[in-house]
Design a protein around this motif. Structure first.
Motif, short mmCIF file in Angstrom:
data_model
loop_
_atom_site.label_atom_id
_atom_site.label_comp_id
_atom_site.label_asym_id
_atom_site.label_seq_id
_atom_site.Cartn_x
_atom_site.Cartn_y
_atom_site.Cartn_z
N HIS A 59 27.41 43.69 43.11
CA HIS A 59 27.04 43.32 41.75
C HIS A 59 28.21 43.59 40.79
O HIS A 59 28.63 42.71 40.03
CB HIS A 59 25.79 44.12 41.35
CG HIS A 59 25.26 43.79 39.98
ND1 HIS A 59 23.98 43.30 39.78
CD2 HIS A 59 25.81 43.90 38.74
CE1 HIS A 59 23.80 43.11 38.49
NE2 HIS A 59 24.88 43.48 37.84
N HIS A 115 31.03 41.00 38.78
CA HIS A 115 31.28 41.01 37.33
C HIS A 115 32.76 40.83 37.02
O HIS A 115 33.12 40.45 35.91
CB HIS A 115 30.77 42.30 36.70
CG HIS A 115 29.31 42.24 36.34
ND1 HIS A 115 28.74 41.14 35.75
CD2 HIS A 115 28.31 43.16 36.46
CE1 HIS A 115 27.44 41.37 35.54
NE2 HIS A 115 27.16 42.58 35.98
N HIS A 133 25.38 37.96 33.16
CA HIS A 133 24.36 37.76 34.19
C HIS A 133 23.90 36.30 34.21
O HIS A 133 22.72 35.99 34.25
CB HIS A 133 23.17 38.70 33.97
CG HIS A 133 23.52 40.13 34.21
ND1 HIS A 133 23.52 41.09 33.23
CD2 HIS A 133 23.91 40.77 35.34
CE1 HIS A 133 23.89 42.25 33.75
NE2 HIS A 133 24.13 42.08 35.03
N PHE A 140 27.00 33.93 37.87
CA PHE A 140 27.13 35.31 38.37
C PHE A 140 26.22 35.53 39.57
O PHE A 140 26.66 35.99 40.62
CB PHE A 140 26.79 36.30 37.25
CG PHE A 140 26.61 37.71 37.76
CD1 PHE A 140 27.71 38.51 38.06
CD2 PHE A 140 25.34 38.24 37.95
CE1 PHE A 140 27.54 39.80 38.55
CE2 PHE A 140 25.16 39.53 38.42
CZ PHE A 140 26.27 40.31 38.73
#
Ligand SMILES: [Zn+2]
Length: 251
Positions: free
Chosen positions: A208, A212, A218, A222
């Motif tokens: 995660h 980024h 988000h 992504f």
């Protein structure tokens, strides 16, 4: 894996299920899957011969409810530790006899050291931790951060290498409110508490944050990126929200 129909035994969801924080009970007389929430945690009642995928689908369908319950339980624990703290200098907080790492896959035995000792000793071979009982959470937190650095640093390097990501600096801290973060400068922060979680949940948080680096938001882009490395990210994300940390991590 076989589960006898007449036994009401606790068992773990098989095969690296990320839902390790839910206590599962097989009930011979249960007709359907049922979730219960008490003050000590969340329990899943499983009827006989219930296939694994049905359990997983059921848990996913209960995501909103699970989130609510976990928030409630976490708030309760924080309240608990605060009220204990205000009564006496955290001496009423219970000393943990066992610390479970990797979602319970590894157990560390804690032995309390009496007054006058101010050093923690760690026997890695025996998985034995000698901890001064005075202010034990301070020692445990420092130990957890140290261990987390040794485990999470090479793991993040490995994943970054596999996915072709480049980050700047990795910082490991004991944060309560978030599992990780990634700055626009490319610095990644991971919570030392990740060490308590199942490896697939640790990896999810790392993927995660790495993603980024390419998408500092988000957005759908992504999540697309995340699913390249972690196809079952939704399941892991849900599981992450059901994690309840031991009280000593909070203070
Ligand atoms: Zn994020």
């Amino acid at each position: 894996m076989t589960i006898r129909n007449n036994s009401v035994a606790a068992f773990k969801l098989p095969d690296r299920s990320p839902f390790t924080q839910i206590e599962c009970k097989l009930h011979a007389s249960a007709k359907r899957l049922k979730l219960l929430a008490g003050s000590s945690g969340i329990r899943l009642i499983i009827p006989p011969r219930c296939p694994k995928h049905v359990i997983q689908t059921f848990l996913l369908s209960q995501e909103a409810w699970l989130n609510e319950q976990v928030q409630r339980l976490n708030a309760l624990r924080r309240q608990d530790s605060h009220s204990q703290d205000s009564h006496s200098q955290n001496s009423t907080m219970r000393f943990p006899e066992v610390i479970e790492l990797y979602g319970g896959m590894e157990q560390i035995t804690c032995v309390g050291l009496g007054p006058g000792t101010n050093r923690l000793t760690w026997d890695a071979d025996k998985r034995l931790l000698h901890v001064p009982t005075d202010n034990f959470q301070h020692y445990l937190q420092r130990w957890l951060i140290h261990q987390a650095k040794q485990v999470l640093t090479p793991r993040l390097q490995r994943l970054a290498h596999d996915g072709g990501f480049e980050y700047q600096v990795l910082t490991i801290r004991l944060t309560r409110s978030r599992w990780g973060s990634c700055s626009t400068q490319g610095n990644i922060m991971l919570s030392a508490a990740l060490l308590l979680l199942a490896p697939e949940l640790q990896d999810y948080v790392m993927w995660h944050e790495l993603c980024h680096l390419r998408h500092p938001n988000h957005s759908a882009h992504f999540w697309n990126e995340v699913s390249r490395y972690c196809p079952d990210w939704q399941q892991r994300r849900t599981a992450l929200k059901t994690v309840i940390l031991p009280t000593w991590v909070y203070q």
